[in-house]
Structure formats: structure tokens, C-alpha cells
Motif scaffolding. Sequence first.
Motif, short mmCIF file in Angstrom:
data_model
loop_
_atom_site.label_atom_id
_atom_site.label_comp_id
_atom_site.label_asym_id
_atom_site.label_seq_id
_atom_site.Cartn_x
_atom_site.Cartn_y
_atom_site.Cartn_z
N PHE A 45 0.84 -1.19 0.00
CA PHE A 45 0.00 0.00 0.00
C PHE A 45 0.88 1.25 0.00
O PHE A 45 1.82 1.36 0.80
CB PHE A 45 -0.90 0.04 1.25
CG PHE A 45 -1.76 -1.18 1.42
CD1 PHE A 45 -2.88 -1.38 0.64
CD2 PHE A 45 -1.44 -2.13 2.38
CE1 PHE A 45 -3.67 -2.50 0.81
CE2 PHE A 45 -2.23 -3.25 2.57
CZ PHE A 45 -3.35 -3.44 1.77
N GLY A 46 0.55 2.18 -0.89
CA GLY A 46 1.23 3.47 -0.88
C GLY A 46 0.54 4.43 0.07
O GLY A 46 -0.34 4.05 0.85
N ASP A 47 0.92 5.69 0.02
CA ASP A 47 0.32 6.70 0.90
C ASP A 47 -1.15 6.93 0.51
O ASP A 47 -1.50 7.00 -0.67
CB ASP A 47 1.08 8.02 0.80
CG ASP A 47 2.50 7.89 1.35
OD1 ASP A 47 2.72 7.04 2.23
OD2 ASP A 47 3.38 8.64 0.88
N MET A 48 -1.99 7.05 1.53
CA MET A 48 -3.42 7.22 1.31
C MET A 48 -3.74 8.65 0.88
O MET A 48 -3.29 9.61 1.50
CB MET A 48 -4.19 6.89 2.59
CG MET A 48 -5.69 7.11 2.49
SD MET A 48 -6.48 5.95 1.33
CE MET A 48 -6.49 4.46 2.36
N ARG A 49 -4.55 8.78 -0.19
CA ARG A 49 -5.02 10.08 -0.64
C ARG A 49 -6.43 10.29 -0.11
O ARG A 49 -7.34 9.50 -0.36
CB ARG A 49 -5.01 10.17 -2.16
CG ARG A 49 -5.51 11.53 -2.70
CD ARG A 49 -5.56 11.53 -4.21
NE ARG A 49 -6.38 10.45 -4.73
CZ ARG A 49 -7.71 10.45 -4.76
NH1 ARG A 49 -8.38 11.48 -4.25
NH2 ARG A 49 -8.37 9.42 -5.25
N ALA A 50 -6.61 11.38 0.64
CA ALA A 50 -7.91 11.71 1.20
C ALA A 50 -8.77 12.43 0.16
O ALA A 50 -8.28 12.88 -0.88
CB ALA A 50 -7.75 12.59 2.43
N GLY A 51 -10.06 12.56 0.45
CA GLY A 51 -10.97 13.25 -0.45
C GLY A 51 -10.67 14.74 -0.54
O GLY A 51 -10.17 15.36 0.41
N ASN A 52 -11.03 15.33 -1.66
CA ASN A 52 -10.72 16.74 -1.92
C ASN A 52 -11.89 17.68 -1.63
O ASN A 52 -11.69 18.87 -1.42
CB ASN A 52 -10.27 16.92 -3.38
CG ASN A 52 -9.76 18.32 -3.65
OD1 ASN A 52 -8.90 18.82 -2.93
ND2 ASN A 52 -10.30 18.96 -4.67
N ILE A 53 -13.12 17.17 -1.64
CA ILE A 53 -14.29 18.00 -1.39
C ILE A 53 -14.51 18.08 0.12
O ILE A 53 -14.87 17.09 0.76
CB ILE A 53 -15.54 17.44 -2.09
CG1 ILE A 53 -15.24 17.22 -3.58
CG2 ILE A 53 -16.72 18.37 -1.89
CD1 ILE A 53 -14.80 18.47 -4.31
N ARG A 54 -14.29 19.27 0.68
CA ARG A 54 -14.24 19.41 2.14
C ARG A 54 -15.38 20.25 2.67
O ARG A 54 -15.97 21.07 1.96
CB ARG A 54 -12.91 20.03 2.56
CG ARG A 54 -11.72 19.14 2.21
CD ARG A 54 -10.38 19.81 2.49
NE ARG A 54 -9.31 18.86 2.20
CZ ARG A 54 -8.80 18.02 3.08
NH1 ARG A 54 -9.23 18.03 4.32
NH2 ARG A 54 -7.85 17.17 2.73
N ASN A 55 -15.66 20.05 3.93
CA ASN A 55 -16.62 20.88 4.65
C ASN A 55 -16.10 22.32 4.65
O ASN A 55 -14.98 22.58 5.10
CB ASN A 55 -16.75 20.37 6.09
CG ASN A 55 -17.87 21.04 6.84
OD1 ASN A 55 -18.00 22.26 6.81
ND2 ASN A 55 -18.66 20.24 7.55
#
Length: 807
Positions: free
Chosen positions: A282-292
Motif C-alpha cells: 500500500f502506498g500513501d493514502m489520498r484523502a478526499g478533496n471536497i471538504r466541509n
Amino acid sequence: MSYRRMRITASAVMLLCFAAPAVAQQITVIEKTTREPIEHVTVVNPRSGFSTLTDAKGHAQLERTRPDDTLHIQHLAYYPVRRTLADIQADAGEVRMDERLLNLEEVVVSASKWEQNRRDIPHEIQTIAPREIAFINPQTAADMLDHLPDVFVQKSQMGGGSPVLRGFEANKVLIVVDGVRLNNAIYRSGHLQNVIMLDPNIVENAEVIFGPGSVIYGSDALGGVMDFHTRSPRLSIGGGAEFGGHAWVRHSTANMEKTGHVDINLGFDRVGFLTSVSYSDFGDMRAGNIRNPFYPDWGKRFHYADRIGGEDVMLANDNPNVQKFSGYSQLNLLQKIRYTPDALTNIEYSLHYSTTSDIPRYDRLAEYTDGTLKYATWKYGPQSWMMHAFAAALSTPNPLYDNLRIVAAWQTVDEDRIDRRFGRTDERHREEDISVYSLNADAYRLLDDADRHRLFYGAEVVLNDVQSSAYSLDITTGARAPESTRYPDGGSTMNTFAAYLTWRWHMSERWTLNTGMRYSHVLLDASFEDKTFYDFPFDELSINTGALNGAVGLVYRPEPDFAVNLNLSSGFRAPNVDDAGKVFDSSPGSVVVPNPDLSPEYAYNAELGIEKTFASSLHVSLTGWYTHLTDVIARRDYRFNGQDSIMYDGTLSQVQANVNAGEGRIYGASAGVLADITPDFSISSSLTWTQGWDITDDVPLAHIPPMFGQTRFIYRRDRFKGEFFVIYNGWKHIEDYAPSGVDNDAEATVHGTPSWLTLNLRGSYQLTDTFQLTAALENILDQHYRPFSSGISAAGRNLVLAIRSSF
């Protein structure tokens, strides 16, 4: 296990059509979407009265059947089929069955350690089968559990997953694999990531039983039991040798996952071998871009530490959505050997092995002190688990038992923690080596021919040995220096001895009673030899305690499709080495020290469940529970040698310890709907609500998740299965967090953990008899979210592709 299906040629069809009825004929029953054979399908010829069951290959041998006879083909997990033998023969001898979402006669083993009809169990139980595991394609066992209704999963790093059952987490829930408890003497109380050691790709079935399970399983089962059963080797059918298996590869874009798996089964008449290998990177986790919009920077990784020219430097992250240094790799191996000298005896040896690369502790690597990263290094060293298990099952009825199972196991666990403060050269290494020896004997006895009365009983011995060492390494010179250990440096032992007896009574067609009790005795000893770092006011730590637990449950079925379940039970958890003897930094500015005066904590639970099935296609369930806790083990401010603060790792830190904090309560409810609208379309939905309160200190209890649930729309047709699903979580407001810091309020926003919702698609297509393609698009809207108490944000938009082969 999957096997190639037997094809019937056109000439064979003609021969069968004109053959005399007495000639044996064969049909093959398979699942419509996956083409997998279905075992234990009932095939009945009403005209002749002949009936039979399909074998592991889905084959049924027919006798006294003419081509124009209509066969009734039934399995509780599938829609029934009625076809003439001639029609089946014209379709290459195959019968394809549609899977039901609703299985009214499901068999479970977690409630008693023996197979029982789920309808007789007063507890809430959730299950998952291999076909569903393959369809959801989980990266880890924690992700597999997260798929189940009413199970919440917390993560402190990507290499982890801490299941929460009814507000209980970590060492307050029990993990069992092939009848052996995994919880050991250092399972901690905060967030426990050890469930990922299990390979989901080789699980035959997984069951989660909710509520105290101490009568059957002993200590730690306060919130529930996660009972995993891995595949057993299949033996040859009809003599000779049989060979089969699975292989697949998977890729996920959110963390650039690359996973491969292969399992091979070689079966003979009396001996079988199963080998399984899985490897994931597993590589580094990318989080979602659409934020509160109210928390635009929450969860972003703006900086990371690197070492350049012999100096620690803080570098800007090119993409703050990529959670730098969260990736890791994992290897899982399984080897089983099965021997059945006769039809009444089954002997099995198992070797489980799991190891990882270094696993970065992401939440700690993202901490700042005065605008600078606090740590340059914080990781778990390669975490390894090995288990040798020898199991013998005897089905030889006698005055003592009808069935007896004995499981002896030896586990070794290696856990290392390595951390270094930013700008410093001294790197702290803490190493824990645990050996666990266990022996379980479980039996049941039928007390009458009608099986109205059945006794279950057994005994257990578990011996834990913990060795803890530590040193400080100067990364520039290689010099080593003494360092304080996490657990008592003189070694620790924790031994448990227990026996239980339960009784199931079918009082009538409407009433079933389940009751029983268990006594457990626990001995803990630890010694502190080197007091250079902390001048403990004691040299040894000893706990000698016992607990008697009981349970009584009633199942009332006024109608076959309607049930009311009432369950009263108690559970306990004896303090372990981690509770009583460790020293560690629980959160910035706090340090936990040993407490030799701990005693067990107890849970007293009442549960009421109602379930109703309409027209064999719509199932509605509602369960409510209330748990009263006494002598709760919780982290509280403490005094060490009369001081409320001490220097720890260069920081003046508030002293805390695990103490018996008093009384608490946890209550909640869960609701579920399963609907088979048509043979092709189904819907499932669940919702779970939990509340918890420390009555003594009048503060919230830790580990209580917000309201959460999921809804799935499932469509099936020939060779294809697809689903659109929604996962949702409510708000966890900051004032509802526990004051001890266990809920990781530092990882939340100033107002707590915001609510979130994701939209997702998943599908599989059987390309050929051998190959299957599965794909998923998760978090379609690329939402940024972080599950309650987690130290790492979840994956953003994620495309998952896998190709599977059965041979």
C-alpha cells in the motif's frame, strides 16, 4: 473451493433422455452470477419420492427419474427452482440458482462454538460468507468487518482498524480465529489495530455476536465476539486426488494498492492440504478533496519530515490530500493439513503467519509542537504473528458427549515501537515479545432423541508470557543506551483457567430457552527490576481474581416468521498487563503509569430484539440494549510518588493511570431491513445508535461512536452482480468526547467529528468459468471525511479493479 463443472455432451443428453429410469444420472447446481457450485442443495422428485443432496462440486446423482419428471431443487439461501430433467439436460445438465439476500435458516457457530440454527439464538449476530467477501474486495480484515451492519471501525493509521461493538473497543471486544482467542496480555484499552493480522481472503465465514459473550468465551467479551473461521482443506470426492484453488490480483487507486493472492487445495480420500499466500503493498493514502467549508484545512498534510545532510528538515507537501508516510506492506501465509481416519474423526493442523513492513503511526507523525513537527519518526516495527494450532473433532456419541472438539495452540507475537523526536538523534526502540499457550475443550450432549434438551460445556487454559525490552539508538553514531520499557522489564505472566456449562431447551415449537454460566480465574504477575527511569513504589505487581458470569435468553416465536428475543447476560474483563503495568505517552502532555490496585470490570446487559419476515422476502429487525458497567477501567488523572506531573520524554506531563473509575451505562438500538424484491433485485439497510455515560464522574464514556449506517441496492443477473450503496455517519460533537483523550479529540475539529456520507458502486462479472472481473468506485463524490476518533482521513475517490481465477 471452486472446481470446473462437468459438461454433458449432446450425445450424452440423448442417451440420458432415452435411458431407463433406473439408470443413475447427474446434474450440476451452480450459482447464477459466479458460476460457483452450490453444496447441500436438496433435489427432490415428487413422482418417485427420490431425494438427494448436491456434493461439494454441486453434483447430484439422480435415480428413479425420467426425463419428463419435474425436479424440486431447493436451498435456503437461494430461490427454489422447478424444472424437468429434460430441460436441465438440454442446458448441459446445469441448474442455475438465484441467491437470496434473506436466509431464514442460517446456521451460526459463535453463540455456542457449535453449529446452531440462528433462529434459536437470542443474541444479535451478523455474518459474512466467502462469496460476499470476494465481492466487497476488502483490503484488510478490518475493512471486511466495516462492511457488516452495526460494526464501527476506527483507524489511527492506514495499517490498522479497531472494531467498535456497542460502544466497546480494543481489549473490551474479543477476537477468535479457528476457536483460538487472539486477545493477549498486552491488548490495550485505547484503539487496537491487531485484527489486520488476519487474512480476509482465506476466511470461510465470519460471525460477530453482539453483547457480553463471557459465558462461552471468558474475559474481554464485553461488547461482543468477532469469530473468524478460515477454510479447511477439502478432501477428494469419489477417490483419487483432487486439485483446485483460487488466484487473483487487485489494484486500488486511492493508496496505489497492489495485492496478490493464491490458495491451493490438494485433497485425497482421507488427507487434505491447503496452502494460502497473500501479499499487499500500500502506498500513501489520498484523502478526499471536497471538504466541509467550515473546516477547509482539517485533515490536510501540509508538511512532512525528512532527513537531509544529517539534519531533520520539514518539507512542504506538494499535495496536502496525500497523507505522506502512511503506506506499508503485509504478507499472510496459511498452511493446513487435515486428516480424517474415519467418518467420525477429523484432525487438523494449522499454521497462521502474518508480518508487515514498518507501519507508520500516521496520527503521531502529523503532530506539531510550536509550529514544528513533533516527530521525525514514529512507526511500529514489523509486526509479526504466528499461530500453530492442533484441532481434533470427535463425533463418537457416548455418555459424556455426542461431539467433542479439542484445540491446542501456541501463538507468538512480536510488536515493536520506534520513535524519534524531530531534531534529535536519539531514537527510542521498545520491543515486546509475547508467547501464548492455550488449550480448549468444548463438547455438547443431546439429552433426548428429539433434541429438545442439549448441554454445551467446556474448559479453557490460557498462559501468557510477556517480555519487554527497550534501548535508545543514536542514529548518527550507532551507539545504544538504556531506555525505559513499555511494560515491566522483569517480565510478566497472565494465566487464565475457566470452565463453562450452558443448556438449550426447546420448550415448545414457540419457546426456546438458552442459559448457562462460566467461572474464570485469572493470575497476573509482573516484576520491575530497573528503577533508573521511574522509582516505582513497588517491585512486583500481582493480581489474583476470579469471576462468575451467567446468561439467560428466551426466543419466542408466536409464528414461524415472527420472533421476540430477550437476553440477560453478564460479562467481565480482568485487568491485563497493559492495563496494570505499562508506561506510555497517551496523548501530548500526558503519561500513563502502572497501577497495581486494579480489579476486574463487569458488564450487566439486557437486550430485546424483535424480527418479522413478510412473505419470505422482507425481513425487519429492531434490537435495543442497555448495559450497566461497574468498576469500569478507565484512564484518569493520578499521582505518582505524590506528584501529579513528571518529566517524560523531555516534556512535563500530567500523570494518568488506569483505575476502576466507578459505574457507567451504555445503551442503544439498531434497526435493519433486508428485502428480496425480485430474484434479481434486493435492498438492505441498517442504522445503529449508541450512547454512553460515566455515572460516577458524570462525563461521557470513551469509544461511543455517533449514529451510523448503510443502505445497499443489489442487482443480479446472469454472470453479473452489482450494487449501489450509501454509507453514512452522524455528528460526534466535541462535548460528547470522553475527557481522558482516548477519543483523540486532538484529531477532530474544534466542534468534533462532522457528519459524512459517501456514494459508492461495486460490481462483478463472470467472464468465463475460470475468470471473474470485479470493480468498484468508492466515495464517488471525493468527499473528505474522517471516522470518529480516527487519526487518519479515509480514502478519497477510489477505483478498485481485480481479476479473479478459480481452478
